[in-house]
Design an enzyme around this catalytic site. Structure first.
Site, PDB file in Angstrom:
ATOM      1  N   ASN A 103       0.854  -1.193   0.000  1.00  0.00           N
ATOM      2  CA  ASN A 103       0.000   0.000   0.000  1.00  0.00           C
ATOM      3  C   ASN A 103       0.883   1.234   0.000  1.00  0.00           C
ATOM      4  O   ASN A 103       2.041   1.174   0.431  1.00  0.00           O
ATOM      5  CB  ASN A 103      -0.861  -0.004   1.276  1.00  0.00           C
ATOM      6  CG  ASN A 103      -1.782   1.203   1.364  1.00  0.00           C
ATOM      7  OD1 ASN A 103      -2.452   1.557   0.388  1.00  0.00           O
ATOM      8  ND2 ASN A 103      -1.811   1.851   2.516  1.00  0.00           N
ATOM      9  N   HIS A 105       0.889   5.191   1.477  1.00  0.00           N
ATOM     10  CA  HIS A 105       0.200   6.057   2.438  1.00  0.00           C
ATOM     11  C   HIS A 105       0.880   7.426   2.430  1.00  0.00           C
ATOM     12  O   HIS A 105       2.115   7.489   2.464  1.00  0.00           O
ATOM     13  CB  HIS A 105       0.251   5.429   3.839  1.00  0.00           C
ATOM     14  CG  HIS A 105      -0.453   6.263   4.858  1.00  0.00           C
ATOM     15  ND1 HIS A 105      -1.836   6.320   4.939  1.00  0.00           N
ATOM     16  CD2 HIS A 105       0.018   7.110   5.806  1.00  0.00           C
ATOM     17  CE1 HIS A 105      -2.175   7.156   5.908  1.00  0.00           C
ATOM     18  NE2 HIS A 105      -1.069   7.638   6.449  1.00  0.00           N
ATOM     19  N   ASP A 141      -2.570   1.000   7.969  1.00  0.00           N
ATOM     20  CA  ASP A 141      -1.450   1.948   7.821  1.00  0.00           C
ATOM     21  C   ASP A 141      -0.301   1.609   8.768  1.00  0.00           C
ATOM     22  O   ASP A 141       0.227   2.488   9.458  1.00  0.00           O
ATOM     23  CB  ASP A 141      -1.930   3.395   8.066  1.00  0.00           C
ATOM     24  CG  ASP A 141      -2.971   3.839   7.053  1.00  0.00           C
ATOM     25  OD1 ASP A 141      -2.964   3.307   5.928  1.00  0.00           O
ATOM     26  OD2 ASP A 141      -3.785   4.703   7.399  1.00  0.00           O
TER      27      ASP A 141
HETATM   28  C1  GRF Z   1      -2.680   8.915  -2.527  1.00  0.00           C
HETATM   29  O1  GRF Z   1      -2.353  10.078  -1.834  1.00  0.00           O
HETATM   30  C2  GRF Z   1      -2.297   7.704  -1.715  1.00  0.00           C
HETATM   31  O2  GRF Z   1      -1.164   7.903  -0.947  1.00  0.00           O
HETATM   32  C3  GRF Z   1      -3.492   7.514  -0.839  1.00  0.00           C
HETATM   33  O3  GRF Z   1      -4.601   7.850  -1.626  1.00  0.00           O
HETATM   34  C4  GRF Z   1      -4.188   8.737  -2.660  1.00  0.00           C
HETATM   35  C5  GRF Z   1      -4.569   8.091  -3.950  1.00  0.00           C
HETATM   36  O4  GRF Z   1      -4.310   8.901  -5.050  1.00  0.00           O
HETATM   37  N1  GRF Z   1      -3.523   6.164  -0.320  1.00  0.00           N
HETATM   38  P1  GRF Z   1      -4.386   8.299  -6.506  1.00  0.00           P
HETATM   39  O5  GRF Z   1      -5.750   7.661  -6.678  1.00  0.00           O
HETATM   40  O6  GRF Z   1      -3.283   7.300  -6.664  1.00  0.00           O
HETATM   41  O7  GRF Z   1      -4.227   9.481  -7.417  1.00  0.00           O
END
Ligand code: GRF
Length: 216
Positions: A103, A105, A141
């Site tokens: 993931n 974050h 997370d």
């Molecule tokens: C990103 O900021 C990611 O870190 C978080 O959600 C957002 C997703 O953005 N988990 P995207 O859909 O990849 O543009």
């Protein structure tokens, strides 16, 4: 060649960064729990198969996850890449794919888990903020950190300017983490940390030397 599936819920810019990095892997599909997610159109434009598993069609988290797992299992991915996937996954689901889900974050974990991290960074007066790619564990997370990038928090930052600075780094580190996984370079140590193993090219030169620890 390793096969990955990317899970999204929204615009999919991290997914797009991975698609455009032209990594040596197969992208079996992009799956969204939001049928209208903008990222699905982006994936389609890149010639990647898309699926929607709408969480609203299921009364409970467990039945949604069963449907998601069935879709995933038909695709037989080596790695599941969460890229802005906004559903919390149960321990049952995460354990089923242990060591095979990552993931991204938008904070320097373990600082600022949860939502609205840029707002929280500004409210706390942090001077440094950033993003983290980590293995997914049942605790949200939290899991073993693979790679992080830091950015300065500037005095006149708003949530939007800070988010944009962090997002640019997300697009840099997520493809790198996926590449390492697909090169079999990531190992979770007994301490629950991630070791990035060395890899050498056919001529013996060190790959990604700037990111490796010095020779010992
Ligand atoms: C990103 O900021 C990611 O870190 C978080 O959600 C957002 C997703 O953005 N988990 P995207 O859909 O990849 O543009």
């Amino acid at each position: 060649m390793k096969k990955i599936v990317i899970l999204i819920s929204g615009r999919g810019s991290n997914m797009q960064a991975i698609l455009e990095a032209r990594l040596p892997l197969t992208i079996a599909a992009v799956i969204s729990n939001e049928p209208q997610a903008a990222g699905l159109a982006v994936a389609h434009k890149h010639g990647v198969a898309t699926r929607a598993v709408d969480h609203r069609a299921y009364a409970e988290r467990a039945t949604f996850e069963t449907a998601l797992a069935q879709t995933l299992d038909t695709l037989t991915p080596d790695l599941i890449v969460l890229a802005g996937f906004m559903r919390i996954l149960s321990a049952t689901f995460v354990d089923r794919y242990a060591g095979r889900i990552i993931n991204i974050h938008p904070s320097l974990l373990p600082a600022l888990p949860g939502l609205h991290t840029h707002r929280a960074a500004l409210a706390a007066g942090l001077k440094v903020h950033g993003c983290t790619v980590h293995f997914v564990t049942p605790q949200v997370d939290f899991g073993p950190v693979i790679i992080q990038a830091a950015v300065p928090v500037l005095p006149d930052d708003t949530e939007d300017t800070l988010a944009a600075r962090v997002l640019a780094q997300e697009h840099r580190i997520y493809p790198q983490a996926v590449r390492w996984f697909c090169e079999d370079r990531l190992a979770i140590t007994p301490h629950g940390t991630v070791q990035i193993k060395r890899a050498r090219a056919a001529d013996g030169s060190l790959l990604s030397p700037a990111l490796d620890p010095p020779e010992s």
